[in-house]
Write a protein that holds these residues in place. Structure first.
Motif, PDB file in Angstrom:
ATOM      1  N   ASP A 352     -18.690  -7.507 -19.767  1.00  9.67           N
ATOM      2  CA  ASP A 352     -17.648  -7.694 -18.751  1.00  9.67           C
ATOM      3  C   ASP A 352     -16.902  -6.388 -18.486  1.00  9.67           C
ATOM      4  O   ASP A 352     -15.701  -6.263 -18.737  1.00  9.67           O
ATOM      5  CB  ASP A 352     -16.673  -8.802 -19.162  1.00  9.67           C
ATOM      6  N   ILE A 353     -17.641  -5.408 -17.961  1.00 10.28           N
ATOM      7  CA  ILE A 353     -17.103  -4.096 -17.648  1.00 10.28           C
ATOM      8  C   ILE A 353     -17.181  -3.909 -16.126  1.00 10.28           C
ATOM      9  O   ILE A 353     -18.231  -4.144 -15.527  1.00 10.28           O
ATOM     10  CB  ILE A 353     -17.899  -2.975 -18.349  1.00 10.28           C
ATOM     11  N   TYR A 354     -16.086  -3.480 -15.515  1.00  6.16           N
ATOM     12  CA  TYR A 354     -15.998  -3.393 -14.064  1.00  6.16           C
ATOM     13  C   TYR A 354     -15.527  -1.997 -13.664  1.00  6.16           C
ATOM     14  O   TYR A 354     -14.466  -1.546 -14.103  1.00  6.16           O
ATOM     15  CB  TYR A 354     -15.017  -4.439 -13.520  1.00  6.16           C
ATOM     16  N   VAL A 355     -16.322  -1.315 -12.860  1.00  9.22           N
ATOM     17  CA  VAL A 355     -15.971   0.012 -12.364  1.00  9.22           C
ATOM     18  C   VAL A 355     -15.949  -0.064 -10.842  1.00  9.22           C
ATOM     19  O   VAL A 355     -16.964  -0.391 -10.216  1.00  9.22           O
ATOM     20  CB  VAL A 355     -16.981   1.075 -12.829  1.00  9.22           C
ATOM     21  N   ASN A 356     -14.794   0.234 -10.243  1.00 12.07           N
ATOM     22  CA  ASN A 356     -14.641   0.072  -8.804  1.00 12.07           C
ATOM     23  C   ASN A 356     -13.881   1.245  -8.189  1.00 12.07           C
ATOM     24  O   ASN A 356     -12.830   1.646  -8.691  1.00 12.07           O
ATOM     25  CB  ASN A 356     -13.864  -1.215  -8.472  1.00 12.07           C
ATOM     26  N   ASN A 357     -14.448   1.762  -7.110  1.00 13.32           N
ATOM     27  CA  ASN A 357     -13.774   2.772  -6.287  1.00 13.32           C
ATOM     28  C   ASN A 357     -13.339   3.980  -7.112  1.00 13.32           C
ATOM     29  O   ASN A 357     -12.159   4.326  -7.183  1.00 13.32           O
ATOM     30  CB  ASN A 357     -12.560   2.152  -5.570  1.00 13.32           C
ATOM     31  N   CYS A 358     -14.314   4.625  -7.730  1.00  9.81           N
ATOM     32  CA  CYS A 358     -14.052   5.829  -8.522  1.00  9.81           C
ATOM     33  C   CYS A 358     -14.895   6.982  -7.978  1.00  9.81           C
ATOM     34  O   CYS A 358     -15.979   6.771  -7.434  1.00  9.81           O
ATOM     35  CB  CYS A 358     -14.378   5.594  -9.993  1.00  9.81           C
ATOM     36  N   GLU A 359     -14.386   8.209  -8.151  1.00  8.54           N
ATOM     37  CA  GLU A 359     -15.065   9.381  -7.605  1.00  8.54           C
ATOM     38  C   GLU A 359     -15.010  10.536  -8.601  1.00  8.54           C
ATOM     39  O   GLU A 359     -13.985  10.760  -9.248  1.00  8.54           O
ATOM     40  CB  GLU A 359     -14.416   9.805  -6.294  1.00  8.54           C
ATOM     41  N   PHE A 360     -16.122  11.257  -8.700  1.00  2.23           N
ATOM     42  CA  PHE A 360     -16.201  12.449  -9.533  1.00  2.23           C
ATOM     43  C   PHE A 360     -16.720  13.614  -8.699  1.00  2.23           C
ATOM     44  O   PHE A 360     -17.367  13.422  -7.676  1.00  2.23           O
ATOM     45  CB  PHE A 360     -17.118  12.208 -10.736  1.00  2.23           C
ATOM     46  N   GLY A 361     -16.448  14.832  -9.186  1.00  2.00           N
ATOM     47  CA  GLY A 361     -16.918  16.030  -8.494  1.00  2.00           C
ATOM     48  C   GLY A 361     -18.276  16.445  -9.017  1.00  2.00           C
ATOM     49  O   GLY A 361     -19.303  15.954  -8.562  1.00  2.00           O
TER      50      GLY A 361
END
Length: 465
Positions: A352-361
């Motif tokens: 139950d891991i949720y990753v949303n709307n993230c950005e990296f260079g």
């Protein structure tokens, strides 16, 4: 929201997931689950009665030892039933740790610096703590609380561990102590007999709250930690907000929750010599016996810079669940964006891991999940269940090695993972999945976009080749 209403809402949400797996990453359900957790997170209740550290003999000249003043202020706060201790501008030398009491808010006003001595002997006698997932007695963390409630550290001031000349040099000497701690863990030696400290070279944490509840750490600037910066051990109902870092000594993780639940991490600017957030939950036997998962953790609106942005593991034998990483970006280079790591020494679960709307260079790897971390434990059979991971709207400009990696084991494949709207401008390897099942990939561009295909005609000459 009452505890009963919270539990009832979670029962409804989990039922929807169970009976409608196709809705597993539905934004409405995800948001409802996250908000039910947020409703339980309040942080510390701050006392109204104020006292000044100066009134206990402290002097912010960078020369006078102010530990006695802090000890007296904490003692007075305990007698008062709680107090808001104000530290005005100045540099306050501490020849030893600050030991909190319950119902204390420590305010470091702008221009105030706590500068801890680099002399290891000042952090004795031993206290109850843990080290890399093993419970033991060791040097005191520089700021320490055990079995407390309603504790806060706030303000625009600085916490300077000043550890560069001593503790930061210890890693090359720690092997004997490190191995002994793990041996005691595996043999289940009583914790009371696991005494380390002088001669074992196991570095203390900068800030540790152990078996505490109702905690707020807000706005302070952290630098030069001896080991992990903030270690939240077996604690609950915590807010970490607005913290700033320039902590690039050895293993200067930003925030390490361990056996911890109901935690909000938000609006933080990381700049660390190691992981920014590293969610842990005990090593091997200690983790299995403790049986207390790290859960209900929300990380949002943060800027990542350092080794890895968000890490789960590798010490996670009690399990990690219900983690949300949302609306985060980068302040500089990270080796890996999101890194989930375990191996057959660990057991437990990550789910139950949720990753949303993230950005990296620029990163080495963007999203990396491995069940074979460091190649350890491959002859053991404590395989970890890794499943139900949902990634949506993840972006990266440049991935030097691999964008999406899932490495399960034959015994326990990674399953129920979805990637939706993952956009990577440049990538060495787009994806690498092994020992997995039920993986969904939709609307992903890994290494650039392919536009409308060109058309061919006889004049192009391709039919005559």
């Amino acid at each position: 929201m009452t505890t009963q209403k919270y539990k009832s809402l979670l029962v409804i949400i989990w039922a929807l997931w169970a009976f409608h797996p196709c809705l597993a990453i539905d934004d409405v359900l995800r948001t409802a689950k996250r908000d039910a957790i947020l409703a339980q997170i309040t942080g510390a209740v701050r006392p109204k009665k104020q006292i000044s550290l100066i009134s206990f003999g402290a002097k912010g000249d960078g020369k006078k030892d102010c530990k006695p003043a802090f000890d007296k202020a904490m003692k007075r706060a305990a007698h008062m039933g709680g107090a808001h201790i104000v530290v005005p501008a100045g540099e306050y030398l501490l020849n030893g740790p600050i030991h909190f009491v319950s119902n204390v808010c420590l305010e470091l006003q702008e221009g105030a610096t706590l500068k801890f001595s680099s002399e290891p002997a000042f952090y004795l006698p031993l206290v109850k703590t843990s080290w890399e997932g093993t419970f033991l007695q060791n040097y005191s963390p520089f700021i320490y609380g055990y079995q407390l409630e309603n504790v806060s550290i706030i303000g625009k001031g600085v916490i300077d561990g000043n550890a560069g000349t001593t503790f930061a040099t210890w890693k090359s000497k720690q092997k004997i102590g490190q191995q002994l701690s793990r041996e005691m863990n595996h043999k289940e030696v009583p914790v009371a007999e696991r005494n380390f400290g002088e001669g074992y070279w196991l570095r203390p944490h900068l800030v540790q709250f152990f078996d505490c509840k109702n905690i707020t750490i807000e706005d302070v600037f952290i630098t030069n930690a001896p080991f992990w910066c903030i270690h939240l051990l077996k604690s609950e109902n915590i807010i970490c907000r607005g913290i700033r870092y320039d902590a690039k000594l050895v293993n200067n993780d930003g925030i390490d929750p361990e056996y911890t639940r109901n935690l909000l991490i938000e609006n933080i600017e990381f700049n660390n010599g190691d992981d920014n957030v590293a969610i842990k939950c005990g090593r091997d036997n200690d983790g299995w016996k403790t049986s207390c998962p790290s859960e209900n953790i929300i990380i949002r609106n943060c800027k990542f810079k350092g080794l890895h942005g968000v890490v789960l593991g590798s010490e996670m034998s009690s399990g990690i669940q219900h983690v949300f990483v949302e609306n985060c970006t980068y302040g500089g280079y990270c080796k890996r964006g999101i890194f989930i790591k375990t191996n057959p020494d660990r057991g437990g679960f990550i789910r139950d891991i949720y990753v949303n709307n993230c950005e990296f260079g620029e990163v080495e790897d963007l999203f990396y999940v491995t069940s074979m971390y460091a190649g350890e434990g491959m002859d053991n059979h404590h395989f970890t269940e890794v499943h139900d991971i949902y990634v949506k709207d993840l972006k990266c400009k440049k991935v030097n090695v691999a964008a999406l990696v899932l490495q399960g084991t034959e015994a326990k494949p990674i399953y129920n993972v979805t990637f939706d709207n993952v956009d990577v401008d440049k990538a060495g390897i787009g994806l690498s999945f092994s020992n997995t099942k039920t993986i969904g990939v939709s609307n992903c561009n890994l290494g650039g976009y392919v536009g409308v295909p060109s058309t061919a005609s006889a004049k192009d000459g391709i039919f005559n080749k």
